[in-house]
Design a protein around this motif. Structure first.
Motif, PDB file in Angstrom:
ATOM      1  N   GLN A 162      59.328   1.096   6.151  1.00 26.12           N
ATOM      2  CA  GLN A 162      59.507  -0.201   6.820  1.00 26.12           C
ATOM      3  C   GLN A 162      60.961  -0.665   6.722  1.00 26.12           C
ATOM      4  O   GLN A 162      61.488  -0.834   5.630  1.00 26.12           O
ATOM      5  N   GLN A 163      61.578  -0.865   7.882  1.00 26.75           N
ATOM      6  CA  GLN A 163      62.923  -1.446   7.846  1.00 26.75           C
ATOM      7  C   GLN A 163      62.804  -2.902   7.441  1.00 26.75           C
ATOM      8  O   GLN A 163      61.863  -3.582   7.831  1.00 26.75           O
ATOM      9  N   ARG A 164      63.776  -3.370   6.651  1.00 23.23           N
ATOM     10  CA  ARG A 164      63.690  -4.735   6.137  1.00 23.23           C
ATOM     11  C   ARG A 164      65.082  -5.332   5.932  1.00 23.23           C
ATOM     12  O   ARG A 164      66.082  -4.611   5.884  1.00 23.23           O
ATOM     13  N   LEU A 167      70.051  -6.097   7.223  1.00 25.51           N
ATOM     14  CA  LEU A 167      70.601  -4.821   7.702  1.00 25.51           C
ATOM     15  C   LEU A 167      69.541  -3.954   8.373  1.00 25.51           C
ATOM     16  O   LEU A 167      69.858  -2.902   8.925  1.00 25.51           O
ATOM     17  N   GLU A 168      68.291  -4.371   8.281  1.00 26.24           N
ATOM     18  CA  GLU A 168      67.181  -3.677   8.941  1.00 26.24           C
ATOM     19  C   GLU A 168      67.180  -2.185   8.605  1.00 26.24           C
ATOM     20  O   GLU A 168      67.212  -1.326   9.497  1.00 26.24           O
ATOM     21  N   LEU A 169      67.152  -1.896   7.319  1.00 24.07           N
ATOM     22  CA  LEU A 169      67.124  -0.510   6.851  1.00 24.07           C
ATOM     23  C   LEU A 169      65.895  -0.290   5.975  1.00 24.07           C
ATOM     24  O   LEU A 169      65.504  -1.167   5.203  1.00 24.07           O
ATOM     25  N   ASP A 173      65.445   5.488   5.691  1.00 23.74           N
ATOM     26  CA  ASP A 173      66.677   5.607   6.479  1.00 23.74           C
ATOM     27  C   ASP A 173      67.790   6.237   5.650  1.00 23.74           C
ATOM     28  O   ASP A 173      68.567   7.049   6.149  1.00 23.74           O
ATOM     29  N   ARG A 177      66.452  10.414   5.594  1.00 22.34           N
ATOM     30  CA  ARG A 177      67.256  10.863   6.730  1.00 22.34           C
ATOM     31  C   ARG A 177      68.678  11.247   6.324  1.00 22.34           C
ATOM     32  O   ARG A 177      69.246  12.193   6.857  1.00 22.34           O
ATOM     33  N   TYR A 178      69.244  10.496   5.418  1.00 26.69           N
ATOM     34  CA  TYR A 178      70.645  10.751   5.061  1.00 26.69           C
ATOM     35  C   TYR A 178      70.825  11.188   3.610  1.00 26.69           C
ATOM     36  O   TYR A 178      71.923  11.051   3.064  1.00 26.69           O
ATOM     37  N   ALA A 181      74.144  12.810   2.260  1.00 32.24           N
ATOM     38  CA  ALA A 181      75.360  12.223   2.849  1.00 32.24           C
ATOM     39  C   ALA A 181      75.979  11.271   1.828  1.00 32.24           C
ATOM     40  O   ALA A 181      75.395  11.011   0.768  1.00 32.24           O
ATOM     41  N   ARG A 182      77.143  10.759   2.152  1.00 31.72           N
ATOM     42  CA  ARG A 182      77.808   9.859   1.206  1.00 31.72           C
ATOM     43  C   ARG A 182      77.804   8.425   1.711  1.00 31.72           C
ATOM     44  O   ARG A 182      78.092   8.172   2.886  1.00 31.72           O
ATOM     45  N   LEU A 183      77.436   7.534   0.823  1.00 32.52           N
ATOM     46  CA  LEU A 183      77.545   6.104   1.077  1.00 32.52           C
ATOM     47  C   LEU A 183      78.618   5.587   0.131  1.00 32.52           C
ATOM     48  O   LEU A 183      78.475   5.703  -1.088  1.00 32.52           O
ATOM     49  N   ARG A 184      79.678   5.064   0.674  1.00 25.77           N
ATOM     50  CA  ARG A 184      80.827   4.604  -0.112  1.00 25.77           C
ATOM     51  C   ARG A 184      81.236   5.655  -1.160  1.00 25.77           C
ATOM     52  O   ARG A 184      81.497   5.356  -2.313  1.00 25.77           O
TER      53      ARG A 184
END
Lengths: 255, 140
Positions: A162-164, A167-169, A173, A177-178, A181-184
């Motif tokens: 559920q996106q919430r 930021l609706e993520l 997500d 899905r990622y 990958a790198r976040l910051r």
């Protein structure tokens, strides 16, 4: 014949839809760490989370104020509860709700020791949680879910997707899905819960699964739930099943 | 004494009159760069690599932003900064110009877009300024 086959197929579909898709390849957050943090987690002298394990061991043998019995008086060594930890959260057929490790400790404090339950994220509760989880180190997270908990498991899965928030993520997500990958600059893990409570550098302390859920919710600017709230217990159940087979690695070290 | 409208005087007057516009545009681009990097504003660096920043502290969820001004036109950049998910279904880029409809938005943020129109315009100006380096043409 046809209806029965359909019913069977439906059951299979239900099972598949409740089972986590990528569970077969589930990887601990450890796999997404850099060499430095992996080494820190593995070092029995340097892993800061072990301080809480030591405190937990002391508390386990310490009688609470007011004349109650120490945990060890009834349970013996903490290791006796090791098989329980990878199967939590689990369904309690008396209360007809899910229970997790923190909740069981707090309930024991109230019902058996005659003391006030340790607050969520208190040093005492983190220490006891860390000690019991440490006892279960290496044991695989269980895939078992009581039939009565099927709906709770489905809600936990729905929470994950559920996106919430502003930021609706959703959890998925980032952590499905990622993953990788790198976040910051930090590699995104699969959001597995086999290392909790974790020592998180961002927090400079130990934190529970529900603290992590709350942190993630706030990061996407969503209203978090209270510690021990039903939606978090359901998410915890889903993540336990999603990561079934992963070894308990408490105390994990994370960014 | 009457002033003569010589070509030199006209050019000087034109340069003086255009200077504030140039400064304004430069300031807007600088403001956009600041807003894009600010974790409390665009926070683009969480998912993208922002040129001029250390790649080790940046995201790889979205494409690097270097040269984006050559890849995408202004209209597309504006659309992306308003509602990327409408333009590119399946994208998880936040909808900067639209108030969220997902559950659990805290009361104080309900009905609020992530960025104001002027903030989005500044970031678009900055993105548009990120041109790919031009290839040196061989001289024959």
């Amino acid at each position: 014949m046809f209806p029965r086959r359909c019913a069977r197929a439906g059951l299979c579909l239900l099972f598949l839809s409740l089972s986590a898709g990528p569970a077969l390849s589930a990887q601990s957050g450890l796999a997404y760490l850099g060499d430095e943090l992996r080494a820190l987690q593995a070092d029995p002298f340097a892993n800061p989370g072990l301080l809480w394990v030591d405190r937990g061991e002391a508390l386990w043998h310490q009688a609470p104020p007011g004349g109650g019995s120490a945990c060890a008086s009834c349970h013996g060594p903490a290791e006796t509860l090791a098989p329980l930890v990878p199967a939590l959260p689990r369904w309690n057929s008396e209360s007809r709700r899910l229970e997790h490790l923190e909740g069981l400790i707090r309930q024991c404090q109230t019902d058996q020791q005659g003391t006030a339950p340790a607050p969520y994220e208190s040093e005492a509760l983190l220490a006891l949680t860390a000690r019991l989880s440490f006892a279960a180190r290496g044991r695989a997270l269980s895939n078992q879910v009581a039939p009565e908990a099927t709906e709770a498991l489905a809600r936990g899965k729905a929470f994950f997707y559920q996106q919430r928030g502003q930021l609706e993520l959703s959890c998925a997500d980032c952590h499905e899905r990622y993953a990788g990958a790198r976040l910051r600059g930090d590699r995104v893990s699969e959001g597995m819960i086999n290392g909790f409570p974790i020592y998180r550098l961002t927090w400079q302390t130990l934190g529970s699964r529900h603290r992590m859920f709350r942190w993630c919710n706030e990061a996407v600017r969503a209203e978090p739930y209270a510690y021990g709230a039903e939606p978090y217990l359901e998410l915890e159940l889903y993540l336990r099943q999603r990561g079934a087979g992963l070894p308990v690695e408490t105390p994990a070290v994370r960014r | 004494m009457a002033l003569k409208a010589t070509p030199a005087a006209l050019a000087l007057a034109l340069a003086i009159s255009l200077e504030p516009l140039a400064v304004t545009e430069d300031a807007r681009i600088a403001d956009g760069a600041r807003l894009a990097a600010d974790p409390q504003a665009g926070d683009c660096g969480i998912c993208h690599h922002l040129p001029g920043h250390d790649a080790r502290d940046q995201g790889t969820v979205g494409p690097p932003l270097a040269g984006v001004g050559s890849r995408l036109d202004r209209a597309t950049l504006e659309a992306l900064m308003t509602d990327a998910r409408a333009l590119r279904p399946g994208s998880i880029m936040p909808r900067y110009g639209v108030s969220a409809t997902a559950p659990r938005v805290p009361g104080v943020l309900q009905g609020e877009a992530l960025l104001s129109p002027s903030e989005r315009a500044a970031i678009v100006a900055w993105l548009e300024s990120l041109k790919a380096p031009t290839q040196a043409t061989p001289h024959g």
